[in-house]
Design an enzyme around this catalytic site. Sequence first.
Site, PDB file in Angstrom:
ATOM      1  N   GLU A  45      67.729 -49.213 -60.243  1.00  0.00           N
ATOM      2  CA  GLU A  45      66.773 -49.280 -59.139  1.00  0.00           C
ATOM      3  C   GLU A  45      66.246 -50.700 -59.061  1.00  0.00           C
ATOM      4  O   GLU A  45      65.718 -51.231 -60.036  1.00  0.00           O
ATOM      5  CB  GLU A  45      65.588 -48.337 -59.384  1.00  0.00           C
ATOM      6  CG  GLU A  45      65.895 -46.881 -59.179  1.00  0.00           C
ATOM      7  CD  GLU A  45      64.654 -46.021 -59.418  1.00  0.00           C
ATOM      8  OE1 GLU A  45      63.539 -46.572 -59.504  1.00  0.00           O
ATOM      9  OE2 GLU A  45      64.811 -44.803 -59.539  1.00  0.00           O
ATOM     10  N   ASP A  56      51.648 -48.198 -57.362  1.00  0.00           N
ATOM     11  CA  ASP A  56      51.997 -48.795 -58.646  1.00  0.00           C
ATOM     12  C   ASP A  56      50.788 -49.180 -59.466  1.00  0.00           C
ATOM     13  O   ASP A  56      49.760 -49.618 -58.941  1.00  0.00           O
ATOM     14  CB  ASP A  56      52.870 -50.034 -58.412  1.00  0.00           C
ATOM     15  CG  ASP A  56      54.286 -49.652 -58.010  1.00  0.00           C
ATOM     16  OD1 ASP A  56      54.956 -48.997 -58.836  1.00  0.00           O
ATOM     17  OD2 ASP A  56      54.697 -49.974 -56.884  1.00  0.00           O
ATOM     18  N   TYR A 171      64.016 -37.523 -57.169  1.00  0.00           N
ATOM     19  CA  TYR A 171      63.229 -38.243 -58.168  1.00  0.00           C
ATOM     20  C   TYR A 171      61.956 -37.427 -58.394  1.00  0.00           C
ATOM     21  O   TYR A 171      61.096 -37.384 -57.530  1.00  0.00           O
ATOM     22  CB  TYR A 171      62.913 -39.635 -57.615  1.00  0.00           C
ATOM     23  CG  TYR A 171      62.219 -40.597 -58.561  1.00  0.00           C
ATOM     24  CD1 TYR A 171      61.378 -40.179 -59.585  1.00  0.00           C
ATOM     25  CD2 TYR A 171      62.407 -41.959 -58.412  1.00  0.00           C
ATOM     26  CE1 TYR A 171      60.753 -41.077 -60.425  1.00  0.00           C
ATOM     27  CE2 TYR A 171      61.772 -42.880 -59.243  1.00  0.00           C
ATOM     28  CZ  TYR A 171      60.953 -42.432 -60.242  1.00  0.00           C
ATOM     29  OH  TYR A 171      60.322 -43.334 -61.066  1.00  0.00           O
TER      30      TYR A 171
END
Lengths: 266, 431
Positions: A45, A56, A171
């Site tokens: 990735e 994040d 995911y």
Amino acid sequence: MSRLAQAFAKGRPALVTFVTGGDPTPDATASILDALVEGGADVIELGMPFTDPMADGPAIQLANLRSLGAGTTTAAIFRIAAEFRARHPEVPLVLMGYANPMTIRGADWFATECVKAGVDGVICVDIPPEEDPELGPALRDAGVSLIRLATPTTDHARLPAVLDGSSGFLYYVSVAGITGMQQAAQASIDEAVARIKASATIPVAVGFGVRTPDQAAAIARVADGVVVGSALVDLVAKHGTDAAGPVKELTAALAAAVHSARKGAF
Amino acid sequence: MQHLPPAPKVRALQIWTFPRGSAKRGRMNAPTPNSFRTLPDERGHFGQFGGRYVAETLMPLILDLEAEYRKAKADPAFQAEFDDLLEHYVGRPSPLYFAPRITEELGGAQIWFKRDELNHTGAHKINNCVGQILLAMRMGKTRIIAETGAGQHGVATATVCARFGLPCVIFMGATDVARQAPNVFRMKLLGAEVVPVTAGAGTLKDAMNEALRDWVANVHNTFYIIGTAAGPHPYPEMVRDFQSVIGKEARVQMMERTGRLPDVLVAAIGGGSNAIGLFHPFLDDPSVKMLGVEAAGHGLDKEHAASLAGGRPGILHGNKTYLLQDEDGQITEGHSISAGLDYPGIGPEHSWLKEIGRVDYTSVTDKEALNAFQLLCRTEGIIPALEPAHAIAAVQKLAPTMDKDQIILANLCGRGDKDIFSVAEHLGVSL
Ligand SMILES: Cc1ncc(COP(=O)(O)O)c(C=O)c1O
């Protein structure tokens, strides 16, 4: 069989690794990506840097800032991807990032660039199934996998919508939170993966908070893949342009743990 | 299924050449076949703008919030509690004030102010906070978070949290913590935890990123009180609805006092909540023109925070809207003397109203806002916040181009107590 499908069809769980493109510099990324491959990663990735990485934690926020500070552009990301594809014809490469840089020139432009650069899939953090028209149709038309995220808040009712139009792999974000947080309790991961795998026809990889080979092995016993990001990004932060060595070392340890996680278990 | 109204027949306001005597006065009695007040659609879109661009973790929560908001909106008990708090706790209705000396000084249209600076906590922000905290409690949430720029929304959020006994965490850019020190202290007095955010330029957008990060990690018990008419659906609609009390009151008050509607509404725009709150109830009155005022900072060719004037459509903080950004879609930092306008985006309904031409948008510089700030102090004995000082600066340009029997209604959405230190600094005075 697509490169992504092959990566999950090796008869063992796959190791998926994340680093931010252009961190610490656009030129240094190639050696770090090579280190991931040499260490034994099955899927790469490549993070597209964004000024406002809302999903994040501090480690990847800083990586985004280092990358942008070093002048990384979208063109540079596609150049890194194309050169990676030339060096590693077999290893699947996925771009991961935020909606605005992906859609600003139009979804069709982005999908075309992905194809030209040999990108196999795209993970977009802030386009849920409800906003799929923004990017999904362009990627599917171009034959690029749209890899969606499922989370602890994705209940039974939502899961079909998340899976619809997804390909490559799903995911599963194991914690309700941002990257770099503590890992979820293993029992909750086991339960969620079992639930998702009952409905999914694509492989399920689990990430967020996975740092050590032991953690990775525990997840690999139930999931089709394990995603590691912040731990690798921390090494880039620490070693800068000399990060390839340490990155390869950690990747190798993770790969060994993941690949052998089910040996003797059956 | 709601349909977009077709492009409106409203003439664009030629803002700096407003022809004397040419503006339609009074009400146009022709019924409007289409309404500008039916959006967003069921997916939260205003034309191409708006939407729900959030991480999957938040999506179920956003859907929940929307469902609960729909129920609350239809529940007379919810509305009654909201109204009661606005009357007895906030101090509504706020006065509608005719400002004689600034009118005389500018020598054109009559200038009226909607005085939301007289609200409890000193700005319009509290209207929205009262609505959202009632919703939070209805949903059983036990912890409140918010972002703040000028600190006004942070203070308003901390205030309602104190009032209802809920713990409160406020995210505020480190730059803003420094330039809005009095509000930081107020929030702490009110029992809130203030978290300075050092990422980026340490202003409003960084605070919003951090609030979103907190929210994803605490979805189970936390309600995010967004302070402006932006963010993922249903926030732009919900904040607009709560702030529409401004325009609803003003419309009734103006009719009572003058027997007619204003000719032009003027409001400053950060994310656009005070502006949409004033504008929305008038959108279907074809004779009423509207002017949103963005912050031109040092100038539109330099650093500024005028997303409509200097930005392009993009996706940030859960919605598609005009954003200040570079060609790769990286968000650029806004700049304004006013911390409350220092945001590189704008609420999606404004982006739509701009595109269809129903509302005009202009911008004024830091310098013009500072002058207008002093003008209002001197002529009316009202110290405005730097945010509405931008609206006043636009009024300063507009009024002289209009007839004396025309009416401008500007939103005085905040008082200037919080700004006296930074104004002193800009004027070269040390306190
Ligand atoms: C007094 C005042 N006016 C205006 C604004 C800008 O916000 P909005 O455009 O949402 O009204 C702020 C924001 O902090 C404010 O404090």
